[in-house]
Design a protein around this motif. Structure first.
Motif, PDB file in Angstrom:
ATOM      1  N   LEU A   1       0.829  -1.208   0.000  1.00  0.00           N
ATOM      2  CA  LEU A   1       0.000   0.000   0.000  1.00  0.00           C
ATOM      3  C   LEU A   1       0.862   1.256   0.000  1.00  0.00           C
ATOM      4  CD1 LEU A   1      -2.829   1.235   0.156  1.00  0.00           C
ATOM      5  CD2 LEU A   1      -2.678   1.054   2.653  1.00  0.00           C
ATOM      6  N   ASP A   2       1.946   1.210   0.785  1.00  0.00           N
ATOM      7  CA  ASP A   2       2.859   2.346   0.808  1.00  0.00           C
ATOM      8  C   ASP A   2       3.521   2.541  -0.553  1.00  0.00           C
ATOM      9  OD1 ASP A   2       4.299   4.392   2.427  1.00  0.00           O
ATOM     10  OD2 ASP A   2       6.038   3.175   1.848  1.00  0.00           O
ATOM     11  N   GLU A   3       3.784   1.405  -1.246  1.00  0.00           N
ATOM     12  CA  GLU A   3       4.424   1.473  -2.556  1.00  0.00           C
ATOM     13  C   GLU A   3       3.525   2.119  -3.607  1.00  0.00           C
ATOM     14  OE1 GLU A   3       5.746  -1.742  -5.976  1.00  0.00           O
ATOM     15  OE2 GLU A   3       5.953  -2.302  -3.858  1.00  0.00           O
ATOM     16  N   VAL A   4       2.208   1.811  -3.559  1.00  0.00           N
ATOM     17  CA  VAL A   4       1.287   2.306  -4.598  1.00  0.00           C
ATOM     18  C   VAL A   4       0.515   3.540  -4.135  1.00  0.00           C
ATOM     19  CG1 VAL A   4       1.037  -0.042  -5.510  1.00  0.00           C
ATOM     20  CG2 VAL A   4      -0.636   0.829  -3.854  1.00  0.00           C
ATOM     21  N   GLN A   5       0.895   4.096  -2.997  1.00  0.00           N
ATOM     22  CA  GLN A   5       0.120   5.202  -2.411  1.00  0.00           C
ATOM     23  C   GLN A   5       0.000   6.395  -3.377  1.00  0.00           C
ATOM     24  OE1 GLN A   5       1.713   6.725   1.230  1.00  0.00           O
ATOM     25  NE2 GLN A   5      -0.052   8.005   1.671  1.00  0.00           N
ATOM     26  N   SER A   6       1.121   6.788  -3.972  1.00  0.00           N
ATOM     27  CA  SER A   6       1.080   7.957  -4.865  1.00  0.00           C
ATOM     28  C   SER A   6       0.219   7.687  -6.092  1.00  0.00           C
ATOM     29  CB  SER A   6       2.503   8.332  -5.279  1.00  0.00           C
ATOM     30  OG  SER A   6       3.126   7.254  -5.951  1.00  0.00           O
ATOM     31  N   ARG A   7       0.326   6.455  -6.630  1.00  0.00           N
ATOM     32  CA  ARG A   7      -0.503   6.098  -7.789  1.00  0.00           C
ATOM     33  C   ARG A   7      -1.972   6.065  -7.409  1.00  0.00           C
ATOM     34  NH1 ARG A   7       2.052   0.549  -9.285  1.00  0.00           N
ATOM     35  NH2 ARG A   7       0.290   0.502 -10.763  1.00  0.00           N
ATOM     36  N   LEU A   8      -2.269   5.590  -6.188  1.00  0.00           N
ATOM     37  CA  LEU A   8      -3.651   5.513  -5.718  1.00  0.00           C
ATOM     38  C   LEU A   8      -4.235   6.920  -5.553  1.00  0.00           C
ATOM     39  CD1 LEU A   8      -5.725   3.359  -4.879  1.00  0.00           C
ATOM     40  CD2 LEU A   8      -4.921   3.620  -2.529  1.00  0.00           C
ATOM     41  N   ILE A   9      -3.458   7.856  -5.021  1.00  0.00           N
ATOM     42  CA  ILE A   9      -3.925   9.245  -4.860  1.00  0.00           C
ATOM     43  C   ILE A   9      -4.172   9.881  -6.220  1.00  0.00           C
ATOM     44  CG2 ILE A   9      -3.241  11.531  -4.039  1.00  0.00           C
ATOM     45  CD1 ILE A   9      -1.726  10.139  -1.766  1.00  0.00           C
ATOM     46  N   HIS A  10      -3.254   9.606  -7.136  1.00  0.00           N
ATOM     47  CA  HIS A  10      -3.391  10.176  -8.480  1.00  0.00           C
ATOM     48  C   HIS A  10      -4.645   9.646  -9.171  1.00  0.00           C
ATOM     49  CE1 HIS A  10      -2.470  10.847 -12.776  1.00  0.00           C
ATOM     50  NE2 HIS A  10      -1.811  11.933 -12.327  1.00  0.00           N
ATOM     51  N   ALA A  11      -4.916   8.323  -9.024  1.00  0.00           N
ATOM     52  CA  ALA A  11      -6.111   7.727  -9.627  1.00  0.00           C
ATOM     53  C   ALA A  11      -7.375   8.278  -8.990  1.00  0.00           C
ATOM     54  CB  ALA A  11      -6.051   6.208  -9.491  1.00  0.00           C
ATOM     55  N   LYS A  39      -7.747  11.300  -7.689  1.00  0.00           N
ATOM     56  CA  LYS A  39      -7.953  12.659  -8.198  1.00  0.00           C
ATOM     57  C   LYS A  39      -8.553  12.649  -9.602  1.00  0.00           C
ATOM     58  CE  LYS A  39      -4.300  14.927  -5.529  1.00  0.00           C
ATOM     59  NZ  LYS A  39      -2.987  15.642  -5.600  1.00  0.00           N
ATOM     60  N   ASP A  40      -8.147  11.629 -10.401  1.00  0.00           N
ATOM     61  CA  ASP A  40      -8.661  11.520 -11.770  1.00  0.00           C
ATOM     62  C   ASP A  40      -9.990  10.773 -11.840  1.00  0.00           C
ATOM     63  OD1 ASP A  40      -6.406  12.813 -12.578  1.00  0.00           O
ATOM     64  OD2 ASP A  40      -5.333  11.003 -13.214  1.00  0.00           O
ATOM     65  N   SER A  41     -10.486  10.332 -10.660  1.00  0.00           N
ATOM     66  CA  SER A  41     -11.731   9.550 -10.606  1.00  0.00           C
ATOM     67  C   SER A  41     -11.661   8.308 -11.492  1.00  0.00           C
ATOM     68  CB  SER A  41     -12.933  10.430 -11.025  1.00  0.00           C
ATOM     69  OG  SER A  41     -13.055  11.542 -10.180  1.00  0.00           O
ATOM     70  N   ASP A  42     -10.452   7.694 -11.516  1.00  0.00           N
ATOM     71  CA  ASP A  42     -10.238   6.480 -12.329  1.00  0.00           C
ATOM     72  C   ASP A  42     -10.550   5.261 -11.464  1.00  0.00           C
ATOM     73  OD1 ASP A  42      -9.434   4.473 -13.994  1.00  0.00           O
ATOM     74  OD2 ASP A  42      -7.533   5.417 -14.579  1.00  0.00           O
TER      75      ASP A  42
END
Length: 422
Positions: A356-366, A368-371
Protein backbone atom coordinates in the motif's frame (compact mmCIF):
# COMPACT_ATOMS: atom_id res chain seq x y z
CA UNK A 1 -2.21 -15.31 18.08
CA UNK A 2 -5.85 -16.23 18.83
CA UNK A 3 -6.37 -19.92 19.26
CA UNK A 4 -9.18 -21.85 17.63
CA UNK A 5 -9.59 -24.07 20.69
CA UNK A 6 -7.94 -25.30 23.85
CA UNK A 7 -7.47 -28.82 22.53
CA UNK A 8 -3.69 -28.56 22.23
CA UNK A 9 -3.30 -27.53 25.86
CA UNK A 10 -5.54 -30.34 27.07
CA UNK A 11 -3.66 -32.86 24.91
CA UNK A 12 -0.33 -31.69 26.34
CA UNK A 13 -1.53 -31.95 29.94
CA UNK A 14 -2.98 -35.39 29.21
CA UNK A 15 0.32 -36.58 27.78
CA UNK A 16 2.34 -35.45 30.82
CA UNK A 17 -0.25 -36.75 33.29
CA UNK A 18 -0.61 -40.15 31.63
CA UNK A 19 3.16 -40.57 31.45
CA UNK A 20 3.48 -39.77 35.16
CA UNK A 21 1.21 -42.73 35.89
CA UNK A 22 4.27 -44.96 35.43
CA UNK A 23 5.21 -43.97 39.01
CA UNK A 24 1.67 -44.04 40.44
CA UNK A 25 -0.01 -46.94 38.66
CA UNK A 26 2.13 -48.81 36.11
CA UNK A 27 -0.82 -50.96 35.02
CA UNK A 28 -2.97 -47.95 34.10
CA UNK A 29 0.03 -46.34 32.46
CA UNK A 30 0.44 -49.41 30.27
CA UNK A 31 -3.20 -49.15 29.16
CA UNK A 32 -3.63 -45.40 28.75
CA UNK A 33 -0.35 -44.41 27.12
CA UNK A 34 -0.78 -46.50 23.91
CA UNK A 35 -4.41 -45.36 23.71
CA UNK A 36 -3.38 -41.70 23.96
CA UNK A 37 -0.71 -42.16 21.29
CA UNK A 38 -3.22 -43.78 18.97
CA UNK A 39 -5.81 -41.03 19.47
CA UNK A 40 -3.28 -38.25 18.83
CA UNK A 41 -1.82 -39.95 15.75
CA UNK A 42 -5.24 -40.71 14.24
CA UNK A 43 -6.50 -37.19 14.93
CA UNK A 44 -3.52 -35.66 13.13
CA UNK A 45 -3.79 -38.11 10.20
CA UNK A 46 -7.51 -37.49 9.75
CA UNK A 47 -7.12 -33.73 9.90
CA UNK A 48 -4.09 -33.48 7.59
CA UNK A 49 -5.94 -33.96 4.24
CA UNK A 50 -8.05 -30.87 5.03
CA UNK A 51 -5.03 -28.73 5.93
CA UNK A 52 -4.98 -25.59 3.73
CA UNK A 53 -1.35 -24.55 4.04
CA UNK A 54 0.56 -27.35 2.31
CA UNK A 55 2.13 -24.88 -0.16
CA UNK A 56 3.62 -23.02 2.81
CA UNK A 57 4.89 -26.29 4.27
CA UNK A 58 6.50 -27.18 0.94
CA UNK A 59 8.40 -23.90 0.86
CA UNK A 60 9.48 -24.43 4.46
CA UNK A 61 10.85 -27.92 3.73
CA UNK A 62 14.25 -26.63 2.57
CA UNK A 63 15.03 -24.55 5.69
CA UNK A 64 13.64 -27.43 7.79
CA UNK A 65 16.08 -29.94 6.26
CA UNK A 66 18.95 -27.44 6.45
CA UNK A 67 18.21 -26.81 10.15
CA UNK A 68 18.04 -30.56 10.78
CA UNK A 69 21.48 -31.10 9.23
CA UNK A 70 22.86 -28.12 11.17
CA UNK A 71 21.46 -29.44 14.45
CA UNK A 72 22.84 -32.95 13.89
CA UNK A 73 26.25 -31.45 13.09
CA UNK A 74 26.11 -29.36 16.28
CA UNK A 75 25.19 -32.42 18.34
CA UNK A 76 28.17 -34.28 16.84
CA UNK A 77 30.51 -31.42 17.82
CA UNK A 78 28.98 -31.43 21.29
CA UNK A 79 29.49 -35.20 21.65
CA UNK A 80 33.16 -34.83 20.71
CA UNK A 81 33.54 -31.99 23.21
CA UNK A 82 31.86 -33.94 26.01
CA UNK A 83 34.23 -36.86 25.52
CA UNK A 84 37.23 -34.52 25.36
CA UNK A 85 36.60 -32.69 28.65
CA UNK A 86 36.02 -36.02 30.38
CA UNK A 87 39.04 -37.82 28.93
CA UNK A 88 41.70 -35.11 28.81
CA UNK A 89 42.24 -34.88 32.59
CA UNK A 90 41.98 -38.61 33.31
CA UNK A 91 39.90 -40.48 35.86
CA UNK A 92 42.24 -39.75 38.76
CA UNK A 93 41.39 -36.05 38.51
CA UNK A 94 37.64 -36.76 38.37
CA UNK A 95 37.61 -38.97 41.46
CA UNK A 96 39.82 -36.65 43.50
CA UNK A 97 38.27 -33.27 42.60
CA UNK A 98 35.48 -32.26 45.01
CA UNK A 99 32.34 -30.54 43.69
CA UNK A 100 32.26 -26.76 43.72
CA UNK A 101 30.28 -25.00 46.49
CA UNK A 102 26.74 -24.34 45.24
CA UNK A 103 24.44 -22.05 47.22
CA UNK A 104 21.45 -23.26 45.18
CA UNK A 105 21.96 -26.76 46.53
CA UNK A 106 22.23 -25.39 50.04
CA UNK A 107 18.97 -23.49 49.60
CA UNK A 108 17.09 -26.60 48.47
CA UNK A 109 18.41 -28.60 51.43
CA UNK A 110 17.31 -25.79 53.75
CA UNK A 111 13.83 -25.78 52.20
CA UNK A 112 13.61 -29.55 52.64
CA UNK A 113 13.88 -28.96 56.39
CA UNK A 114 11.40 -26.09 56.52
CA UNK A 115 8.65 -26.89 53.97
CA UNK A 116 5.78 -29.33 54.58
CA UNK A 117 6.64 -32.85 53.48
CA UNK A 118 3.92 -32.89 50.81
CA UNK A 119 5.53 -29.84 49.14
CA UNK A 120 8.97 -31.45 49.27
CA UNK A 121 7.53 -34.61 47.73
CA UNK A 122 6.06 -32.59 44.85
CA UNK A 123 9.40 -30.87 44.26
CA UNK A 124 11.15 -34.26 44.23
CA UNK A 125 8.61 -35.92 41.92
CA UNK A 126 9.71 -36.86 38.39
CA UNK A 127 6.82 -34.99 36.82
CA UNK A 128 8.57 -33.95 33.62
CA UNK A 129 11.83 -34.77 31.89
CA UNK A 130 13.76 -34.08 28.72
CA UNK A 131 11.67 -36.42 26.56
CA UNK A 132 8.48 -34.70 27.72
CA UNK A 133 9.68 -31.29 26.55
CA UNK A 134 10.71 -32.73 23.19
CA UNK A 135 7.32 -34.39 22.71
CA UNK A 136 5.50 -31.24 23.81
CA UNK A 137 7.21 -29.39 20.99
CA UNK A 138 6.30 -32.14 18.51
CA UNK A 139 2.66 -31.76 19.56
CA UNK A 140 2.93 -27.99 19.16
CA UNK A 141 4.33 -28.29 15.63
CA UNK A 142 1.68 -30.85 14.61
CA UNK A 143 -1.10 -28.62 15.89
CA UNK A 144 -0.89 -26.50 12.72
CA UNK A 145 -3.25 -29.01 11.10
CA UNK A 146 -5.88 -27.99 13.70
CA UNK A 147 -5.19 -24.27 13.16
CA UNK A 148 -3.99 -23.98 16.75
CA UNK A 149 -0.61 -22.62 15.65
CA UNK A 150 0.36 -20.37 12.75
CA UNK A 151 1.58 -22.23 9.66
CA UNK A 152 3.98 -23.53 8.53
CA UNK A 153 4.70 -26.18 11.15
CA UNK A 154 7.94 -27.07 9.38
CA UNK A 155 8.97 -23.43 9.72
CA UNK A 156 8.39 -23.57 13.47
CA UNK A 157 10.37 -26.82 13.64
CA UNK A 158 13.17 -25.28 11.57
CA UNK A 159 13.43 -22.37 14.01
CA UNK A 160 13.45 -24.75 16.98
CA UNK A 161 16.24 -26.92 15.53
CA UNK A 162 18.30 -23.97 14.30
CA UNK A 163 18.09 -22.31 17.73
CA UNK A 164 18.93 -25.63 19.38
CA UNK A 165 21.99 -26.01 17.17
CA UNK A 166 23.27 -22.52 18.00
CA UNK A 167 22.67 -23.18 21.70
CA UNK A 168 24.49 -26.51 21.58
CA UNK A 169 27.51 -25.02 19.82
CA UNK A 170 27.69 -22.16 22.33
CA UNK A 171 27.39 -24.68 25.13
CA UNK A 172 30.24 -26.80 23.77
CA UNK A 173 32.49 -23.75 23.43
CA UNK A 174 31.61 -22.74 27.00
CA UNK A 175 32.28 -26.00 28.82
CA UNK A 176 35.41 -26.77 26.79
CA UNK A 177 36.88 -23.36 27.61
CA UNK A 178 37.10 -24.01 31.36
CA UNK A 179 36.75 -27.57 32.68
CA UNK A 180 34.76 -27.73 35.91
CA UNK A 181 34.53 -30.71 38.29
CA UNK A 182 31.39 -32.79 38.27
CA UNK A 183 28.64 -32.49 40.86
CA UNK A 184 28.88 -36.30 41.01
CA UNK A 185 32.58 -37.21 41.49
CA UNK A 186 31.99 -40.94 40.87
CA UNK A 187 30.26 -40.43 37.51
CA UNK A 188 33.26 -40.50 35.18
CA UNK A 189 34.72 -43.71 36.56
CA UNK A 190 31.37 -45.48 36.21
CA UNK A 191 30.48 -44.29 32.70
CA UNK A 192 33.73 -43.54 30.86
CA UNK A 193 36.54 -46.13 30.52
CA UNK A 194 39.12 -43.42 29.78
CA UNK A 195 42.73 -43.55 31.06
CA UNK A 196 43.37 -42.72 34.70
CA UNK A 197 46.36 -40.49 33.90
CA UNK A 198 46.07 -37.07 32.21
CA UNK A 199 46.68 -36.39 28.54
CA UNK A 200 50.22 -35.20 27.59
CA UNK A 201 48.83 -31.69 27.05
CA UNK A 202 47.58 -31.64 30.64
CA UNK A 203 50.83 -33.19 31.89
CA UNK A 204 52.77 -30.26 30.45
CA UNK A 205 50.46 -27.28 30.84
CA UNK A 206 48.35 -28.00 33.94
CA UNK A 207 49.58 -30.68 36.34
CA UNK A 208 52.88 -29.03 37.40
CA UNK A 209 51.00 -25.85 38.30
CA UNK A 210 47.71 -27.29 39.59
CA UNK A 211 48.23 -26.87 43.33
CA UNK A 212 51.61 -25.21 43.95
CA UNK A 213 51.08 -21.50 44.52
CA UNK A 214 54.79 -20.70 44.01
CA UNK A 215 54.75 -22.53 40.68
CA UNK A 216 51.64 -20.60 39.61
CA UNK A 217 53.27 -17.29 40.58
CA UNK A 218 56.39 -18.11 38.58
CA UNK A 219 54.26 -19.20 35.61
CA UNK A 220 52.48 -15.84 35.65
CA UNK A 221 55.84 -14.05 35.70
CA UNK A 222 57.46 -16.07 32.91
CA UNK A 223 54.32 -16.75 30.87
CA UNK A 224 56.00 -19.95 29.60
CA UNK A 225 55.74 -23.60 30.72
CA UNK A 226 58.94 -24.36 32.59
CA UNK A 227 58.30 -27.27 34.99
CA UNK A 228 59.56 -30.80 34.47
CA UNK A 229 56.89 -33.26 33.34
CA UNK A 230 56.38 -36.25 35.62
CA UNK A 231 56.39 -39.90 34.65
CA UNK A 232 53.11 -41.10 33.11
CA UNK A 233 52.02 -44.16 31.12
CA UNK A 234 52.03 -43.94 27.34
CA UNK A 235 48.97 -43.17 25.23
CA UNK A 236 47.08 -45.85 23.29
CA UNK A 237 46.97 -44.79 19.63
CA UNK A 238 44.89 -47.03 17.33
CA UNK A 239 45.05 -46.65 13.56
CA UNK A 240 41.99 -44.64 12.54
CA UNK A 241 43.35 -43.58 9.16
CA UNK A 242 42.05 -40.17 8.17
CA UNK A 243 40.34 -39.86 11.57
CA UNK A 244 43.59 -40.08 13.56
CA UNK A 245 43.17 -36.43 14.53
CA UNK A 246 40.35 -37.59 16.84
CA UNK A 247 42.69 -39.72 18.96
CA UNK A 248 43.90 -36.79 21.09
CA UNK A 249 40.30 -35.60 21.49
CA UNK A 250 38.62 -38.90 22.35
CA UNK A 251 41.54 -40.71 24.10
CA UNK A 252 40.36 -44.26 23.29
CA UNK A 253 41.38 -47.27 25.34
CA UNK A 254 42.01 -50.86 24.29
CA UNK A 255 38.78 -52.01 25.95
CA UNK A 256 36.70 -49.69 23.75
CA UNK A 257 37.80 -51.29 20.50
CA UNK A 258 39.54 -49.85 17.49
CA UNK A 259 36.63 -47.99 15.84
CA UNK A 260 36.13 -44.28 16.43
CA UNK A 261 32.56 -44.60 15.15
CA UNK A 262 31.63 -47.24 17.72
CA UNK A 263 33.15 -45.08 20.44
CA UNK A 264 31.05 -42.07 19.43
CA UNK A 265 27.91 -44.20 19.28
CA UNK A 266 28.29 -44.78 23.02
CA UNK A 267 28.43 -41.04 23.68
CA UNK A 268 25.95 -39.68 26.21
CA UNK A 269 25.83 -36.99 28.82
CA UNK A 270 29.16 -35.90 30.23
CA UNK A 271 30.56 -36.36 33.70
CA UNK A 272 32.13 -32.94 34.04
CA UNK A 273 29.99 -30.00 34.83
CA UNK A 274 28.81 -28.96 31.37
CA UNK A 275 28.03 -25.26 31.61
CA UNK A 276 25.25 -24.68 30.68
CA UNK A 277 22.57 -27.38 31.07
CA UNK A 278 21.51 -28.99 27.78
CA UNK A 279 18.33 -30.36 29.39
CA UNK A 280 17.33 -26.90 30.50
CA UNK A 281 18.07 -25.45 27.07
CA UNK A 282 15.59 -27.91 25.53
CA UNK A 283 13.02 -27.07 28.21
CA UNK A 284 13.37 -23.30 27.75
CA UNK A 285 13.19 -23.46 23.95
CA UNK A 286 10.03 -25.57 24.21
CA UNK A 287 8.50 -23.08 26.64
CA UNK A 288 9.46 -20.14 24.41
CA UNK A 289 7.91 -21.86 21.38
CA UNK A 290 4.70 -22.53 23.31
CA UNK A 291 4.56 -18.96 24.60
CA UNK A 292 4.97 -17.38 21.17
CA UNK A 293 3.02 -19.85 19.05
CA UNK A 294 0.16 -20.79 21.39
CA UNK A 295 0.13 -18.63 24.51
CA UNK A 296 -2.53 -18.91 27.18
CA UNK A 297 -2.57 -20.68 30.50
CA UNK A 298 -0.81 -23.79 29.18
CA UNK A 299 2.23 -21.67 28.34
CA UNK A 300 2.32 -20.44 31.94
CA UNK A 301 2.07 -24.07 33.07
CA UNK A 302 4.95 -24.98 30.75
CA UNK A 303 7.15 -22.36 32.43
CA UNK A 304 6.21 -23.75 35.85
CA UNK A 305 7.33 -27.17 34.61
CA UNK A 306 10.59 -25.60 33.38
CA UNK A 307 11.27 -24.24 36.88
CA UNK A 308 10.34 -27.59 38.43
CA UNK A 309 12.75 -29.32 36.08
CA UNK A 310 15.49 -26.80 36.94
CA UNK A 311 15.27 -27.35 40.68
CA UNK A 312 15.31 -31.11 40.11
CA UNK A 313 18.50 -30.80 38.02
CA UNK A 314 20.07 -29.01 40.99
CA UNK A 315 18.46 -31.19 43.68
CA UNK A 316 19.57 -34.47 42.03
CA UNK A 317 23.03 -33.02 41.34
CA UNK A 318 23.00 -33.30 37.60
CA UNK A 319 24.06 -29.65 37.35
CA UNK A 320 25.18 -26.71 39.40
CA UNK A 321 22.69 -23.89 39.91
CA UNK A 322 24.63 -21.60 37.58
CA UNK A 323 24.19 -24.13 34.73
CA UNK A 324 20.41 -23.92 34.96
CA UNK A 325 20.29 -20.13 35.36
CA UNK A 326 22.55 -19.55 32.35
CA UNK A 327 20.57 -22.05 30.25
CA UNK A 328 17.34 -20.17 30.98
CA UNK A 329 18.50 -16.75 29.85
CA UNK A 330 20.58 -18.10 26.95
CA UNK A 331 17.56 -20.04 25.67
CA UNK A 332 15.32 -16.98 25.94
CA UNK A 333 17.81 -14.72 24.15
CA UNK A 334 18.55 -17.23 21.38
CA UNK A 335 14.85 -17.77 20.67
CA UNK A 336 14.34 -14.01 20.43
CA UNK A 337 17.16 -13.77 17.90
CA UNK A 338 15.84 -16.41 15.47
CA UNK A 339 12.43 -14.95 14.67
CA UNK A 340 13.50 -14.45 11.05
CA UNK A 341 12.97 -18.20 10.45
CA UNK A 342 9.40 -18.39 11.80
CA UNK A 343 7.26 -15.93 13.72
CA UNK A 344 3.75 -16.00 15.12
CA UNK A 345 3.23 -12.44 13.87
CA UNK A 346 0.97 -12.02 10.83
CA UNK A 347 3.37 -11.32 7.97
CA UNK A 348 0.55 -10.85 5.43
CA UNK A 349 -0.55 -7.62 7.11
CA UNK A 350 2.99 -6.26 6.90
CA UNK A 351 3.22 -7.19 3.22
CA UNK A 352 -0.11 -5.49 2.45
CA UNK A 353 0.96 -2.33 4.27
CA UNK A 354 4.27 -2.31 2.42
CA UNK A 355 2.50 -2.71 -0.92
CA UNK A 356 0.00 0.00 0.00
CA UNK A 357 2.86 2.35 0.81
CA UNK A 358 4.42 1.47 -2.56
CA UNK A 359 1.29 2.31 -4.60
CA UNK A 360 0.12 5.20 -2.41
CA UNK A 361 1.08 7.96 -4.86
CA UNK A 362 -0.50 6.10 -7.79
CA UNK A 363 -3.65 5.51 -5.72
CA UNK A 364 -3.93 9.25 -4.86
CA UNK A 365 -3.39 10.18 -8.48
CA UNK A 366 -6.11 7.73 -9.63
CA UNK A 367 -8.50 9.09 -6.99
CA UNK A 368 -7.95 12.66 -8.20
CA UNK A 369 -8.66 11.52 -11.77
CA UNK A 370 -11.73 9.55 -10.61
CA UNK A 371 -10.24 6.48 -12.33
CA UNK A 372 -12.25 3.72 -10.63
CA UNK A 373 -10.70 0.92 -12.71
CA UNK A 374 -7.17 2.01 -11.78
CA UNK A 375 -8.14 2.23 -8.09
CA UNK A 376 -9.66 -1.28 -8.27
CA UNK A 377 -6.50 -2.71 -9.90
CA UNK A 378 -4.24 -1.10 -7.34
CA UNK A 379 -6.31 -2.46 -4.43
CA UNK A 380 -6.16 -5.93 -5.99
CA UNK A 381 -2.37 -5.63 -6.07
CA UNK A 382 -2.39 -4.78 -2.37
CA UNK A 383 -4.63 -7.77 -1.63
CA UNK A 384 -2.50 -10.17 -3.67
CA UNK A 385 0.63 -9.02 -1.81
CA UNK A 386 -0.61 -10.77 1.34
CA UNK A 387 -1.73 -14.00 -0.30
CA UNK A 388 0.21 -17.27 -0.35
CA UNK A 389 2.02 -17.90 -3.59
CA UNK A 390 1.45 -21.27 -5.21
CA UNK A 391 4.66 -22.06 -7.03
CA UNK A 392 4.13 -25.83 -7.24
CA UNK A 393 1.61 -27.98 -9.05
CA UNK A 394 -1.26 -29.55 -7.16
CA UNK A 395 0.05 -33.11 -7.58
CA UNK A 396 3.45 -32.11 -6.17
CA UNK A 397 1.78 -30.54 -3.14
CA UNK A 398 -0.31 -33.65 -2.48
CA UNK A 399 2.73 -35.92 -2.92
CA UNK A 400 4.64 -33.78 -0.44
CA UNK A 401 1.68 -33.80 1.97
CA UNK A 402 1.36 -37.58 1.87
CA UNK A 403 5.07 -38.09 2.35
CA UNK A 404 5.21 -35.59 5.20
CA UNK A 405 2.27 -37.16 7.02
CA UNK A 406 3.63 -40.70 6.68
CA UNK A 407 7.22 -39.91 7.65
CA UNK A 408 6.15 -37.63 10.50
CA UNK A 409 3.81 -40.18 12.05
CA UNK A 410 6.47 -42.89 11.82
CA UNK A 411 9.04 -40.60 13.45
CA UNK A 412 6.66 -39.54 16.19
CA UNK A 413 5.65 -43.12 16.98
CA UNK A 414 9.32 -44.10 17.12
CA UNK A 415 10.01 -41.13 19.36
CA UNK A 416 7.13 -42.05 21.66
CA UNK A 417 8.42 -45.63 21.84
CA UNK A 418 12.11 -44.81 22.31
CA UNK A 419 11.44 -42.18 24.99
CA UNK A 420 8.68 -44.01 26.83
CA UNK A 421 11.09 -44.95 29.62
CA UNK A 422 12.48 -41.44 29.93
Amino acid sequence: MPRANEGLGLAAISYVAVDYLRYVSPSWHGRLQPALWAVLALAAACRAPFYRHWPLELRAATPFLASLVFMLSALLCEALSVRFVTAVLGLDWHTSSPPLPDSGQWLLLFLNEKLPQVVVDVLRAHIIGLHHFLMLFVMLAFSVVFNSVKAPGLGLAARYMFTMAIGRLLRAVTFVSTILPSVRPWCAEVRFPVPYHPHPWVQKYYMPYASNSDAIRKLIQTDMPYATIGEYPGEYRPNWGRMNFLIDILRPTVSEGSSWYQLLKKAGGGCNDLLYSGHMLVAVLTAMAWTEAYGGWTSALTWILVLHSAQREIRERHHYTVDCIVAIYVGILLWRMTGFIWSAKDATKTKRLAKLDEVQSRLIHAAKDSDIDEIRDLLKEVERAGQERRGSSQWAIWLFAGTTITVSLIMVLLAFTLTSDG
